[in-house]
Design a protein around this motif. Sequence first.
Motif, short mmCIF file in Angstrom:
data_model
loop_
_atom_site.label_atom_id
_atom_site.label_comp_id
_atom_site.label_asym_id
_atom_site.label_seq_id
_atom_site.Cartn_x
_atom_site.Cartn_y
_atom_site.Cartn_z
N GLY A 170 0.80 -1.22 0.00
CA GLY A 170 0.00 0.00 0.00
C GLY A 170 0.83 1.26 0.00
N ALA A 171 2.06 1.17 0.52
CA ALA A 171 2.98 2.33 0.56
C ALA A 171 4.40 1.80 0.58
N SER A 172 5.31 2.57 0.04
CA SER A 172 6.71 2.13 0.05
C SER A 172 7.62 3.33 0.32
N PHE A 173 8.81 3.01 0.81
CA PHE A 173 9.82 4.03 1.11
C PHE A 173 11.17 3.37 0.90
N SER A 174 12.09 4.08 0.24
CA SER A 174 13.40 3.49 -0.04
C SER A 174 14.52 4.42 0.39
N ILE A 175 15.62 3.81 0.79
CA ILE A 175 16.83 4.54 1.18
C ILE A 175 17.98 3.97 0.36
N SER A 176 18.67 4.83 -0.37
CA SER A 176 19.76 4.37 -1.24
C SER A 176 21.02 4.09 -0.42
N LEU A 177 21.72 3.03 -0.81
CA LEU A 177 23.00 2.68 -0.20
C LEU A 177 24.07 2.80 -1.28
N ILE A 178 25.00 3.71 -1.08
CA ILE A 178 26.00 4.04 -2.10
C ILE A 178 27.38 3.60 -1.61
N SER A 179 28.10 2.88 -2.46
CA SER A 179 29.48 2.50 -2.14
C SER A 179 30.36 2.81 -3.34
N LYS A 180 31.42 3.60 -3.12
CA LYS A 180 32.35 3.99 -4.18
C LYS A 180 31.61 4.65 -5.34
N GLY A 181 30.63 5.47 -5.02
CA GLY A 181 29.91 6.22 -6.04
C GLY A 181 28.88 5.43 -6.82
N GLU A 182 28.71 4.15 -6.51
CA GLU A 182 27.76 3.31 -7.22
C GLU A 182 26.66 2.84 -6.28
N LEU A 183 25.50 2.47 -6.87
CA LEU A 183 24.37 2.00 -6.09
C LEU A 183 24.64 0.57 -5.63
N TRP A 184 24.98 0.41 -4.35
CA TRP A 184 25.28 -0.91 -3.77
C TRP A 184 24.00 -1.67 -3.48
N GLY A 185 22.96 -0.95 -3.03
CA GLY A 185 21.71 -1.60 -2.67
C GLY A 185 20.69 -0.58 -2.20
N LEU A 186 19.62 -1.07 -1.60
CA LEU A 186 18.53 -0.23 -1.09
C LEU A 186 18.06 -0.78 0.25
N ILE A 187 17.58 0.13 1.09
CA ILE A 187 16.74 -0.30 2.21
C ILE A 187 15.32 -0.06 1.74
N ALA A 188 14.60 -1.14 1.45
CA ALA A 188 13.25 -1.05 0.89
C ALA A 188 12.23 -1.27 2.00
N CYS A 189 11.31 -0.34 2.17
CA CYS A 189 10.30 -0.39 3.22
C CYS A 189 8.92 -0.51 2.59
N HIS A 190 8.16 -1.51 3.02
CA HIS A 190 6.81 -1.72 2.49
C HIS A 190 5.79 -1.67 3.62
N ASN A 191 4.61 -1.18 3.30
CA ASN A 191 3.49 -1.20 4.24
C ASN A 191 2.26 -1.68 3.49
N SER A 192 1.41 -2.45 4.17
CA SER A 192 0.25 -3.01 3.48
C SER A 192 -0.82 -1.96 3.21
N THR A 193 -0.79 -0.87 4.00
CA THR A 193 -1.75 0.21 3.79
C THR A 193 -0.99 1.51 3.53
N ALA A 194 -1.73 2.55 3.16
CA ALA A 194 -1.10 3.84 2.91
C ALA A 194 -0.39 4.33 4.17
N ARG A 195 0.80 4.89 4.00
CA ARG A 195 1.54 5.43 5.15
C ARG A 195 2.46 6.54 4.68
N PHE A 196 2.32 7.70 5.33
CA PHE A 196 3.18 8.83 5.02
C PHE A 196 4.11 9.09 6.19
N ILE A 197 5.40 9.31 5.90
CA ILE A 197 6.34 9.77 6.92
C ILE A 197 6.92 11.09 6.42
#
Length: 745
Positions: free
Chosen positions: A265-292
């Motif tokens: 229902g809602a998602s939020f992501s945080i980029s993880l950068i190593s040596k200038g490249e996209l190493w990964g993500l912290i991916a956050c999911h919620n089953s319903t709408a959610r605003f932060i």
Amino acid sequence: MENTFTADLTNCDREPIHIPGFVQSHGFLLALTPGTFLINKASLNTKEFLDKDAQSLISQPLSTLEKNIVPAKAGSTLMDLIRLATITSNLEQINPQPVLVNGKEMLFVIHQYLDQIICEFEPMQSSDDTITLQKLMSTSLSVIQSSVTFDELLQHVSKLVKEITGYSRIMIYKFHKDQHGEVIAEANDEHLESWLHLHYPASDIPSQARELYKLNLVRIIADVNSTPSGLISSPENKKPLDLTHSVLRSVSPIHIEYLKNMEVGASFSISLISKGELWGLIACHNSTARFIDYNSRVACKFIGQLFSAALEFKYAEDAEEKSTNYRDKQQQLLEQLMKGDDPVKSLINSEVNLLDINTATGVVFFYEGKQYRLGEVPPETEVDDLIAWVRKHEHSNFFQTSTLPLQYPAAKKLSSVASGIMVTEISHEFSEYIIWFKPEMIKTVDWAGQQEKDTSVSEDGSLRISPRKSFAKWTQEVKFNSDEWSNNEIAAAIKLREDLIQVINKKAGEIRKLNELLKEAYDELDTFSFTISHDLRTPLSSIKNYTEIIMEDHGSQLDEEAKFLFGKVIIAADKMAGLIRDVLQYSRVGRAELATDPVDMKKMLAEIREELITPGKEKDVILEIKNTPDVCGDKTMILQLFTNLVNNAVKYSTLPTQIARVSVNGEVEDGFVTYTIEDNGIGIDMRYANRIFELFKRMDNVKKIEGTGVGLAIAKRIVEKHDGKIWLESRLNHGTKFYVSLPIK
């Protein structure tokens, strides 16, 4: 409304997601023209917040909204905030600002990008929640620093993010080299199924989305079921609004459909950068709408940056440890080669051997018509066939792969010992090679849903490809793959080749020399190239001179097309003249007698620096000259050698995101002076590194930069004429180190 791009899975990698023409509906957006502060774009949902129709705001000055939008800070106005933003270089210092929008508390976020001032308004969190966030941020640094193992770090980070966001599922998602992702840590509500170690195909995140993740370190989708608000424009500004740095930027319909298929229902992501490249993500999911709100997202961004810094440290520490170990083993191999009379004994039958400079499990040394074998390797006949295949299909002196059976089907029966190979050529003429082997690593990969393409019927009745609907665990067995060869392993193999060739050439004497007939043929060919290049200059000069005379004497009688074509002739003549000049220089190096005198390197490098870093370029290029031990050699050739290398370092330090930095440093050790010329530029793919020393060879990533492909061939010829060595270490987009080692005497 702004035009939008119709996307499905056949074209989603080309979807211009930075100009979607919509914003998320939990806030509203106004775009201003710098200087006049007239509203040239507005989101259609302004009436919900301002009680003013969006169309009525277009072409109006922002000051007309000062009664509707009032800063929470007493004594300031909306226009005060705007003016402060436009003169402040670091907008993070003033974002966000609490305001009252028709009496409702909201946060005002502003940034200036390209030719637009973009003003965004989003809901505001309560002050009690803000105090809690400040406490969380103050403890996050100590929590992350206290992590002893990498797994502990992953768990601490995922729990911190869950505490801040309140989302039901938190995943730390790592990208592998082929860009597919894997969940390596999670913190979920108890009732949720674990997705730990599930893999997701690279196509789930298109390339342009990955680039935006590198620019926008946090990204929220507050409600996947909400209807985004479109943007309208003034008649004078119909250009789509670039929302690259927007906090309200709407989401690709394909991605929304993907999230709905996952029951998110809602998602939020945080980029993880190593040596200038996209190493990964912290991916956050919620089953319903959610605003932060903004402050919560800043807290998560801070945690992501701390985690990224920890990644940098961990990988730098591991890489340095491995690099140091390989260098130590290389040095021992070189000492064994220098002291011994038999290369086979020095490389195969000694305390330190060819298996000590990488993680291979077997190696074969082809030397003087025989195979010398160590560790787990295929049968002799199979190795002979393999080398024949390499000689036929690979025309450089280095080759590596971690999927040999997929490229060379005959190797499928050898996969248990030879799924990966690394080959370095010592002598093509005598068929002498070193070939390392890595075994197959059969593994099972758990995918989040089978990777088939679903089709659906569009409103017009046509079929469209849509995101997959099933995310049920699907297990795949991956065969015919070995562990990949690292940059350290590749660099060690290339350096060993240079060491071995030098030692063999010195100690093999007459056995390793070309016969007199070959030498004469080489000299004749060299003289021929010199003569041809020299003789070409006269007619070429005539072509250019006559063309210039025509342009000067008859230019007024020529039409524009003729002038353009004559101009192209002059440019081509100049380019060919430069090429001939370089070929002549290459030929001269081969024919010139070597004069050996002490060379004052400090003085020479200072002169090179003065010539390359002209007044006005000091801010663009930082050229640092460190230790400058003198060398012994031909002064003219040494000058040309270092001019070429330093000039290349300056020329290819062209990354737009950083200042070009070049350093030159010399060290004296074991009878050799070794200079390192290091830059932070575009780098070289190490798989093709040896090709750059060949005449007229240039890498694909430098095609747009002027050059003939002769300079490094000349440099290598000069070094070899001085009984020295030249090699390099590099990573794409992370700079290059050239090493030049010359004997003291």
